[in-house]
Design an enzyme around this catalytic site. Sequence first.
Site, mmCIF file in Angstrom:
data_model
loop_
_atom_site.group_PDB
_atom_site.id
_atom_site.type_symbol
_atom_site.label_atom_id
_atom_site.label_comp_id
_atom_site.label_asym_id
_atom_site.label_seq_id
_atom_site.Cartn_x
_atom_site.Cartn_y
_atom_site.Cartn_z
ATOM 1 C CE LYS A 84 -4.967 -23.176 7.396
ATOM 2 N NZ LYS A 84 -4.987 -21.946 7.869
ATOM 3 C CG HIS A 110 1.672 -24.915 5.409
ATOM 4 N ND1 HIS A 110 0.526 -24.471 6.166
ATOM 5 C CD2 HIS A 110 2.497 -25.154 6.479
ATOM 6 C CE1 HIS A 110 0.638 -24.466 7.416
ATOM 7 N NE2 HIS A 110 1.984 -24.841 7.566
ATOM 8 N NE ARG A 153 -2.759 -0.957 2.950
ATOM 9 C CZ ARG A 153 -2.865 -0.959 4.156
ATOM 10 N NH1 ARG A 153 -3.700 -0.232 4.911
ATOM 11 N NH2 ARG A 153 -2.592 -2.095 4.789
ATOM 12 C CG HIS A 157 -3.251 -27.497 8.329
ATOM 13 N ND1 HIS A 157 -3.310 -27.201 7.127
ATOM 14 C CD2 HIS A 157 -3.002 -26.413 9.026
ATOM 15 C CE1 HIS A 157 -2.858 -25.757 6.911
ATOM 16 N NE2 HIS A 157 -2.830 -25.376 8.301
#
Length: 453
Positions: free
Chosen positions: A148, A178, A65, A240
Amino acid sequence: MSYWLSFNLVELRFILIPMRQLPATVLVIFGITGDLSHRKLLPALAEIKRAGQLPAKFKLVGVSRRKILKTQVLPEGCTNLADVLETQTMDVTSPEDYEKLKQKLDAYGRNYQIIFYFAVPPRAVLPIVRQLAGVGLNQPHTKLLLEKPFGVDHQSAKELISEIDAHFKEHQVFRIDHYLAKEMAQNITVFLGSNTIFRDLWNNQFIESIEVTALEKIGIEGRIELWESTGTLRDFVQSHLLQLTALILMKPCSDIFDFDEIPRRRLAALNAIKPADPAKAIRGQYKDYRQEVGNVDSFVESFVKLTVESTDRRWRGVPIQLMTGKKIDEKFTAIRVRFKQTDTSSTNLLIFRIQPNEGIEIDLWVKKPGLKRELQKLKLDFSYDQSSRLPDAYEMVIIDAIRSNHSLFASSAEVLASWKILQPVLETWQKNGQGLKFYKPGSTYEEVLAKPN
Ligand code: BG6
């Protein structure tokens, strides 16, 4: 020419698989100054570069930003990325700024694939996807790498998926879990697919129960807004724990390098799991949580234990326990598979240690040396050579997205199947503020479970 080195566990036979040359790539990271970029993505990229595994033509565009210098973007140990990094200041709500981004990316030409990595809060994802599509940055050579949570329940996940589908094709979308990319998680598929001795025992005739456990010492680490709208069930179990469960339940693949087949089998495994029974679900919250998030009435959980069951005839009747919690006394993730005791055998335990001390161990019964006829339990233990470094899961995620290998990512169908399993528990917990176990930070999981509701 570079090679992937892999080895067959049975014969310890080394196989060299030629690696395709990686395509020219521009990786655009939204949220380059955020915590995820700082802690995971930039160190992973720096490591891939050190290992000489980045595509020969590679650029990293860090979107922020505020105007920021390269030196402010790169954390310690990542300065080797300075020559591939460019920064782009953007107001992500401004269509003009997307036009500028498009001009910059168009300058690379169609020979470069463009990967957009969303290291931003979940609420920022869809607006950015829409803006990218709005300026035509959704052509076939572009991809999305999404973190996620993918929605907060089955319905919202469906809506999110269909919104994204309106702009990008499923094969352009990479949903990161992951845990699938952790070295030992990948090894589950290889181990079960390559070792016939386990393949034939991998069913309810021989297996009594399965436990998938992931405990953490850390708390919510300042992610107050995110946590208050998610909680452990949504954050950890939906992704997970259920993905690790799918790796265990799926039909072992005899071709362990058939990367298209693996997600299909994971999906079939998830689809076969019955919706979880809320009566068997346990939730807890660590003391101090409410103060930390500034909400004295919060019922958001930091600990979950569920028991699920599969309708697959190979698994019918085998309880599958899923447990995870924050601020527990130790960090470990493991899958324990308990074999049945039969007339002729004692029970055996097979453990996949996902982390730390990655490895596989099996309890075996042998004769205790001596004149008496006594049994003793011994451990057969396979550990990775602790002196060799295992790649971080994020290194694998980035490399596989570059290679367009979907096998370590969750498909939209897998995401929906996981939410379906959790839906009854989500609904019950939403309606009902009862049954929260309050535990002291640093408790063992047994202590948490022993707490009254
Ligand atoms: C993330 C969760 O996906 O995984 C976090 O959002 C959790 O809550 C983290 O702490 C654990 O990852 P790892 O790789 O450190 O076990």
